[in-house]
Design a protein around this motif. Structure first.
Motif, PDB file in Angstrom:
ATOM      1  N   ALA A  78       0.967  -1.413   0.150  1.00 10.82           N
ATOM      2  CA  ALA A  78       0.106   0.451   0.324  1.00 10.82           C
ATOM      3  C   ALA A  78       0.732   1.574  -0.006  1.00 10.82           C
ATOM      4  O   ALA A  78       0.421   2.135  -0.559  1.00 10.82           O
ATOM      5  N   CYS A  79       1.914   1.091   1.263  1.00  9.80           N
ATOM      6  CA  CYS A  79       3.279   2.575   0.705  1.00  9.80           C
ATOM      7  C   CYS A  79       3.517   2.270   0.008  1.00  9.80           C
ATOM      8  O   CYS A  79       3.189   3.806  -1.146  1.00  9.80           O
ATOM      9  N   ASP A  80       3.939   2.010  -0.695  1.00  9.02           N
ATOM     10  CA  ASP A  80       4.407   1.959  -2.464  1.00  9.02           C
ATOM     11  C   ASP A  80       3.404   2.006  -3.569  1.00  9.02           C
ATOM     12  O   ASP A  80       3.723   3.059  -4.447  1.00  9.02           O
ATOM     13  N   VAL A  81       2.136   1.933  -3.491  1.00  8.37           N
ATOM     14  CA  VAL A  81       0.898   2.239  -4.251  1.00  8.37           C
ATOM     15  C   VAL A  81       1.240   3.442  -4.170  1.00  8.37           C
ATOM     16  O   VAL A  81       0.668   4.607  -5.256  1.00  8.37           O
ATOM     17  N   ALA A  82       1.053   4.043  -2.378  1.00 11.58           N
ATOM     18  CA  ALA A  82       0.623   5.298  -2.590  1.00 11.58           C
ATOM     19  C   ALA A  82       1.956   6.753  -2.461  1.00 11.58           C
ATOM     20  O   ALA A  82       0.977   7.552  -3.776  1.00 11.58           O
ATOM     21  N   ARG A  83       2.962   5.892  -3.168  1.00 10.04           N
ATOM     22  CA  ARG A  83       4.113   6.841  -3.758  1.00 10.04           C
ATOM     23  C   ARG A  83       4.002   6.743  -4.821  1.00 10.04           C
ATOM     24  O   ARG A  83       4.220   7.948  -5.249  1.00 10.04           O
ATOM     25  N   TYR A  84       3.908   6.501  -5.334  1.00  5.12           N
ATOM     26  CA  TYR A  84       3.769   5.475  -6.572  1.00  5.12           C
ATOM     27  C   TYR A  84       2.001   7.054  -6.868  1.00  5.12           C
ATOM     28  O   TYR A  84       2.705   8.045  -8.550  1.00  5.12           O
ATOM     29  N   HIS A  85       1.126   6.465  -6.843  1.00  4.27           N
ATOM     30  CA  HIS A  85       0.199   7.560  -6.831  1.00  4.27           C
ATOM     31  C   HIS A  85       0.048   9.007  -6.546  1.00  4.27           C
ATOM     32  O   HIS A  85       0.421  10.169  -7.462  1.00  4.27           O
ATOM     33  N   VAL A  86       0.885   9.801  -5.452  1.00  5.96           N
ATOM     34  CA  VAL A  86       1.805  11.090  -5.042  1.00  5.96           C
ATOM     35  C   VAL A  86       2.477  11.692  -6.231  1.00  5.96           C
ATOM     36  O   VAL A  86       2.565  12.552  -6.532  1.00  5.96           O
ATOM     37  N   ALA A  87       3.321  10.428  -6.651  1.00  2.00           N
ATOM     38  CA  ALA A  87       4.667  10.470  -7.648  1.00  2.00           C
ATOM     39  C   ALA A  87       3.819  11.368  -9.049  1.00  2.00           C
ATOM     40  O   ALA A  87       3.914  12.048  -9.685  1.00  2.00           O
ATOM     41  N   LEU A  88       2.682  10.833  -9.328  1.00  2.00           N
ATOM     42  CA  LEU A  88       2.208   9.941 -10.396  1.00  2.00           C
ATOM     43  C   LEU A  88       1.629  11.869 -10.637  1.00  2.00           C
ATOM     44  O   LEU A  88       0.988  12.119 -11.461  1.00  2.00           O
ATOM     45  N   GLY A  89       0.542  12.284  -9.514  1.00  2.00           N
ATOM     46  CA  GLY A  89       0.060  13.515  -9.578  1.00  2.00           C
ATOM     47  C   GLY A  89       0.937  13.959  -9.651  1.00  2.00           C
ATOM     48  O   GLY A  89       0.221  15.656 -10.246  1.00  2.00           O
TER      49      GLY A  89
END
Length: 143
Positions: free
Chosen positions: A72-83
């Motif tokens: 979940a943390c890795d997915v969240a980090r990706y979502h922040v960077a993607l944004g």
């Protein structure tokens, strides 16, 4: 409702400096973690994890599983960077691995390592009992 990834777990996994860099991307720069941006990414990630886990178990299932929290943390980090349109190769690799693992859980190929963690799963109370032969009326197992 609980959460797999949290701001605290993100700080533990990535560090404050990394999260400042990835969230504090707009003027005026504050030099701090932008919690609203990070929380939005966490909520998206937790929903994505739930979507993968829902086929195999009641969600949110294992809030204390380090394996699920890591994904979940890795997915969240990706979502922040993607944004921020700043996705690095590292972010993509971590996200791809998390999704691969979530799909494997979904397909029942791997577990989530929840043997000792708290779960939201309700215990079954309707258990069948197998016996051999015909039970005795007097309880001594003889015919």
């Amino acid at each position: 409702m609980g959460s797999y990834a949290t701001i605290e777990s993100m700080i533990t996994r990535f560090g404050k400096e990394d999260l400042k860099e990835v969230t504090d991307t707009e003027i005026p720069y504050t030099g701090e973690i932008i919690t609203a941006k990070l929380q939005a990414a966490i909520e998206s990630a937790n929903a994505e994890v739930d979507a993968y886990l829902a086929k195999q178990m009641h969600v949110p299932t294992v809030l204390g599983s380090p394996f699920v929290q890591m994904m979940a943390c890795d997915v969240a980090r990706y979502h922040v960077a993607l944004g921020n349109a700043r996705v690095s190769e590292r972010d993509e690799k971590r996200y791809d691995l998390a999704v691969k693992n979530l799909k494997a859980v979904n397909e029942g190929k791997i577990g989530i390592g929840a043997g000792t963690a708290k779960t939201n799963a309700a215990p079954s109370i309707n258990l069948a009992q197998m016996t051999s032969g015909r039970p005795s009326v007097f309880g001594n197992s003889q015919y």
